[in-house]
Design a protein around this motif. Structure first.
Motif, PDB file in Angstrom:
ATOM      1  N   ALA A 389       0.831  -1.207   0.000  1.00  0.00           N
ATOM      2  CA  ALA A 389       0.000   0.000   0.000  1.00  0.00           C
ATOM      3  C   ALA A 389       0.865   1.257   0.000  1.00  0.00           C
ATOM      4  O   ALA A 389       0.512   2.270  -0.611  1.00  0.00           O
ATOM      5  CB  ALA A 389      -0.922  -0.012   1.217  1.00  0.00           C
ATOM      6  N   LEU A 390       2.015   1.196   0.672  1.00  0.00           N
ATOM      7  CA  LEU A 390       2.900   2.361   0.748  1.00  0.00           C
ATOM      8  C   LEU A 390       3.654   2.609  -0.553  1.00  0.00           C
ATOM      9  O   LEU A 390       4.166   3.702  -0.783  1.00  0.00           O
ATOM     10  CB  LEU A 390       3.910   2.180   1.889  1.00  0.00           C
ATOM     11  N   THR A 391       3.736   1.582  -1.406  1.00  0.00           N
ATOM     12  CA  THR A 391       4.498   1.726  -2.656  1.00  0.00           C
ATOM     13  C   THR A 391       3.590   1.962  -3.860  1.00  0.00           C
ATOM     14  O   THR A 391       3.959   1.614  -4.987  1.00  0.00           O
ATOM     15  CB  THR A 391       5.369   0.475  -2.899  1.00  0.00           C
ATOM     16  N   GLY A 392       2.405   2.509  -3.624  1.00  0.00           N
ATOM     17  CA  GLY A 392       1.568   2.944  -4.726  1.00  0.00           C
ATOM     18  C   GLY A 392       0.503   1.983  -5.178  1.00  0.00           C
ATOM     19  O   GLY A 392       0.050   2.070  -6.327  1.00  0.00           O
ATOM     20  N   HIS A 393       0.099   1.069  -4.315  1.00  0.00           N
ATOM     21  CA  HIS A 393      -0.963   0.124  -4.668  1.00  0.00           C
ATOM     22  C   HIS A 393      -2.160   0.294  -3.729  1.00  0.00           C
ATOM     23  O   HIS A 393      -1.985   0.586  -2.543  1.00  0.00           O
ATOM     24  CB  HIS A 393      -0.466  -1.321  -4.572  1.00  0.00           C
ATOM     25  N   LEU A 394      -3.357   0.088  -4.268  1.00  0.00           N
ATOM     26  CA  LEU A 394      -4.550   0.029  -3.430  1.00  0.00           C
ATOM     27  C   LEU A 394      -4.736  -1.428  -3.012  1.00  0.00           C
ATOM     28  O   LEU A 394      -4.850  -2.314  -3.861  1.00  0.00           O
ATOM     29  CB  LEU A 394      -5.786   0.514  -4.196  1.00  0.00           C
ATOM     30  N   VAL A 395      -4.741  -1.680  -1.713  1.00  0.00           N
ATOM     31  CA  VAL A 395      -4.828  -3.044  -1.185  1.00  0.00           C
ATOM     32  C   VAL A 395      -6.159  -3.202  -0.449  1.00  0.00           C
ATOM     33  O   VAL A 395      -6.504  -2.390   0.421  1.00  0.00           O
ATOM     34  CB  VAL A 395      -3.660  -3.357  -0.234  1.00  0.00           C
ATOM     35  N   LEU A 420       4.096   2.902   9.804  1.00  0.00           N
ATOM     36  CA  LEU A 420       3.686   2.345   8.517  1.00  0.00           C
ATOM     37  C   LEU A 420       2.166   2.364   8.393  1.00  0.00           C
ATOM     38  O   LEU A 420       1.614   2.697   7.336  1.00  0.00           O
ATOM     39  CB  LEU A 420       4.203   0.908   8.374  1.00  0.00           C
ATOM     40  N   LEU A 421       1.497   2.005   9.487  1.00  0.00           N
ATOM     41  CA  LEU A 421       0.035   1.983   9.489  1.00  0.00           C
ATOM     42  C   LEU A 421      -0.525   3.388   9.312  1.00  0.00           C
ATOM     43  O   LEU A 421      -1.509   3.600   8.607  1.00  0.00           O
ATOM     44  CB  LEU A 421      -0.453   1.367  10.800  1.00  0.00           C
ATOM     45  N   ASN A 422       0.106   4.359   9.954  1.00  0.00           N
ATOM     46  CA  ASN A 422      -0.318   5.758   9.821  1.00  0.00           C
ATOM     47  C   ASN A 422      -0.295   6.220   8.380  1.00  0.00           C
ATOM     48  O   ASN A 422      -1.144   6.996   7.935  1.00  0.00           O
ATOM     49  CB  ASN A 422       0.607   6.663  10.648  1.00  0.00           C
ATOM     50  N   GLY A 423       0.701   5.743   7.647  1.00  0.00           N
ATOM     51  CA  GLY A 423       0.886   6.236   6.286  1.00  0.00           C
ATOM     52  C   GLY A 423       0.029   5.585   5.236  1.00  0.00           C
ATOM     53  O   GLY A 423      -0.059   6.109   4.115  1.00  0.00           O
ATOM     54  N   CYS A 424      -0.604   4.444   5.571  1.00  0.00           N
ATOM     55  CA  CYS A 424      -1.297   3.734   4.495  1.00  0.00           C
ATOM     56  C   CYS A 424      -2.759   3.364   4.782  1.00  0.00           C
ATOM     57  O   CYS A 424      -3.519   3.146   3.838  1.00  0.00           O
ATOM     58  CB  CYS A 424      -0.541   2.459   4.135  1.00  0.00           C
ATOM     59  N   LEU A 425      -3.173   3.250   6.048  1.00  0.00           N
ATOM     60  CA  LEU A 425      -4.525   2.769   6.336  1.00  0.00           C
ATOM     61  C   LEU A 425      -5.564   3.820   5.960  1.00  0.00           C
ATOM     62  O   LEU A 425      -5.535   4.961   6.445  1.00  0.00           O
ATOM     63  CB  LEU A 425      -4.658   2.397   7.819  1.00  0.00           C
ATOM     64  N   LEU A 426      -6.493   3.432   5.082  1.00  0.00           N
ATOM     65  CA  LEU A 426      -7.544   4.345   4.623  1.00  0.00           C
ATOM     66  C   LEU A 426      -8.810   4.244   5.458  1.00  0.00           C
ATOM     67  O   LEU A 426      -9.440   5.260   5.791  1.00  0.00           O
ATOM     68  CB  LEU A 426      -7.896   4.030   3.157  1.00  0.00           C
ATOM     69  N   GLY A 427      -9.224   3.013   5.759  1.00  0.00           N
ATOM     70  CA  GLY A 427     -10.464   2.839   6.499  1.00  0.00           C
ATOM     71  C   GLY A 427     -10.707   1.381   6.817  1.00  0.00           C
ATOM     72  O   GLY A 427     -10.035   0.482   6.300  1.00  0.00           O
ATOM     73  N   VAL A 428     -11.706   1.163   7.685  1.00  0.00           N
ATOM     74  CA  VAL A 428     -12.077  -0.183   8.098  1.00  0.00           C
ATOM     75  C   VAL A 428     -13.600  -0.279   8.120  1.00  0.00           C
ATOM     76  O   VAL A 428     -14.272   0.615   8.645  1.00  0.00           O
ATOM     77  CB  VAL A 428     -11.517  -0.539   9.491  1.00  0.00           C
ATOM     78  N   LEU A 429     -14.104  -1.353   7.552  1.00  0.00           N
ATOM     79  CA  LEU A 429     -15.543  -1.626   7.588  1.00  0.00           C
ATOM     80  C   LEU A 429     -15.772  -2.888   8.400  1.00  0.00           C
ATOM     81  O   LEU A 429     -15.264  -3.959   8.046  1.00  0.00           O
ATOM     82  CB  LEU A 429     -16.079  -1.816   6.166  1.00  0.00           C
ATOM     83  N   ALA A 430     -16.503  -2.781   9.511  1.00  0.00           N
ATOM     84  CA  ALA A 430     -16.886  -3.951  10.301  1.00  0.00           C
ATOM     85  C   ALA A 430     -18.349  -4.251  10.012  1.00  0.00           C
ATOM     86  O   ALA A 430     -19.183  -3.330   9.999  1.00  0.00           O
ATOM     87  CB  ALA A 430     -16.687  -3.681  11.791  1.00  0.00           C
TER      88      ALA A 430
END
Length: 542
Positions: A389-395, A420-430
């Protein structure tokens, strides 16, 4: 040979007075129809000039039923309703199939009159009036085979006998038509119990003679490419069958028990399982947020929940949205549940050491824009997914946590660094799946005082549940829907992501940022009569 004639009021006026009123339906009546399939069938009937009927409201004539073979009715989705003089009234799901009129005329020697019904109605009627015939034939033809169970050659022969093949085929077809997610063939002391999982609930269907178990299990093993001679260890297999006009993927698990081999078949029907984002049931605001996250060029989005909560359905809907952007999408799954055209899907193989982590390393060299990881199970997979995710991919991936905030602490516990988590996490759906009320049999739900206190609800507020009717086969349920909480990562949440952060602290920040908790989302659905309060109590998180 007699074929279709113009339907006349004098021929069927008495028999159809109650059901053919739909012949005079108007555009307003069509708009009021709650079922999409029924609405389209009403429109089709109106354009063709045929009456439309609801088969649950009709009592079928036994003489008419005997005129058409069960196999023909099943294969062509037709059901005979009544004979009047030289006319046979047939309900059809597809009245455009002109060749069927010719065949029916040849089989019966009568003039064929046509009315239109929904496909589910016709399938229900065929099960109701023809469902047992082929299975009874199997019971009569096979007889007692227990004495031959030690002979593998004899067992293979019996499993290929036409009655056993037909019995297994009918079980699978019936389960697909009922929209079952799983088939359980459970051996008991004196018989075999057939169980379907319908709308998430195990529902007993019928019982078979215990003597049929070896041949039935062997037939299923043959379908799944398993070893019929091995009956002491568990086996897994898969198969694809074509039924009801669609290709169905079957995942088969066979487990030896003290009463014999138990079978569970997971049914993966792409036509039922694949949904669009609009069909997931998001509020307008949350749907916009979800779409916005999916249009990011990089980052990681997680869907959490227990097994059977609809995570895969949500991720495939997300892929359908992302695919519109003309990007290279690669998935790595265990197993690949639904096949999607235009997407490269990879199956994990633990036997050869081809794990999620190893597959991720390989596909990063395959120029992907979007990567779907079936599940983040361990530290290695989690770290590679985050780095991707940090290297330009949507995961896109799933995680087993109870709520959205818990996904962040779970990744930290796996060893993913906070920065690392700060820089890439967009959201979470439960999310959780709940049973949707049947809209045709709603009644006020009796609610226990403890439930009201637990959910902090007034003692005077009314809620509704389905009590069972012909439309829902007496279940009170009309499918399932998701309730959820959608956490979008903002700066306030990023500021507290650190090794020892508590889930409660993240949850509190998420609520301050506008997240609607899963329990509150469920309550809002109960207040609109979509689900019962008992379902909200069952899946509550707080």
């Amino acid at each position: 040979m007699p074929v279709e004639a113009d339907i006349t009021d004098d021929v069927f006026s008495e028999a159809l007075d109650a059901t053919i009123k739909a012949k005079k339906h108007t555009a307003s009546a069509i708009q009021k129809c709650s079922c999409v399939e029924e609405q389209s069938q009403r429109i089709l009937a109106e354009r063709l000039g045929y009456p439309f009927v609801l088969l649950h409201d009709y009592t079928f004539n036994e003489t008419a039923l005997a005129m058409i073979p069960a196999e023909f009715a099943r294969n062509n989705n037709v059901i005979p309703m009544i004979i009047k003089k030289r006319h046979l009234l047939i309900a059809m799901a597809n009245p455009m199939q002109q060749d069927i009129y010719q065949e029916l005329g040849f089989i019966t020697g009568l003039y064929i009159e046509v009315v239109v019904a929904s496909l589910k109605d016709v399938q229900w009627a065929v099960r109701q009036y023809y469902g047992m015939q082929d299975d009874e034939l199997a019971l009569e033809s096979i007889g007692n085979i227990e004495q031959n169970t030690n002979e593998n050659q004899e067992l293979e022969r019996l499993s290929s006998e036409r009655p056993i093949v037909r019995l297994v085929n009918n079980i699978i077809r019936d389960a697909v038509e009922r929209d079952a997610s799983d088939i359980h063939i459970r051996p008991r002391e004196k018989n075999i119990e057939l169980i379907y999982r319908l709308n998430g609930t195990l529902t007993s269907i019928r019982y078979f003679s215990k003597s049929l178990l070896p041949a039935v299990v062997s037939r299923i093993k043959i379908l799944g490419g398993m070893n019929i001679a091995e009956r002491r260890v568990p086996q897994d297999g898969r198969s694809c069958v074509h039924t009801s006009g669609s290709m169905i993927d079957l995942r088969i698990s066979i487990m030896p028990t003290v009463e014999g081999e138990s079978v569970v078949i997971r049914i993966l029907n792409a036509q039922v399982g694949l949904k669009s984002i609009t069909q997931l049931g998001f509020s307008e605001h949350d749907e916009d947020v979800f779409r916005d996250l999916l249009h990011k060029s990089n980052g990681i989005f997680l869907v959490t929940g227990p097994t059977g909560s609809g995570k895969s359905t949500t991720l495939y809907a997300a892929l359908g949205e992302v695919q519109k952007q003309n990007v290279n999408i690669i998935t790595v799954e265990d197993p690949v549940e639904y096949h999607m055209d235009g997407i490269e899907q990879i199956q994990i193989n633990h036997a050869t050491g081809y794990t999620f982590a190893r597959a991720l390393r390989n596909i990063l060299r395959h120029d992907p824009d979007v990567i779907l990881v079936g599940e983040i199970r361990d530290q290695e997979t989690g770290k590679i997914a985050v780095e991707s995710a940090l290297t330009g991919h949507l995961v896109l991936s799933t995680l087993h946590t109870n709520d959205a905030a818990g996904a962040i602490t779970r990744l930290l516990e796996m060893g993913v660094e906070p920065y690392l988590l700060n820089g890439c996490l967009l959201g979470v759906l439960a999310q959780r799946l709940v049973k949707r009320n049947c809209s045709h049999c709603l009644e006020i739900e009796p609610v226990d005082k403890l439930v009201r206190q637990s959910l902090n609800i007034s003692m005077t507020e009314s809620f509704y549940h389905g009590i069972g009717c012909e439309q829902c086969n007496q279940t009170g349920v009309s499918g399932r829907m998701a309730v959820y909480e959608l956490l979008r990562i903002n700066d306030e949440i990023r500021s507290i992501i650190e090794p020892n952060v508590a889930t409660a602290a993240i949850h509190k920040k998420a609520l301050a940022g506008g997240m609607v908790p899963l329990t509150s989302n469920g309550l809002s659905r109960a207040r609109t009569k979509e689900i019962s309060l008992a379902e909200v109590y069952r899946i509550r998180l707080d």
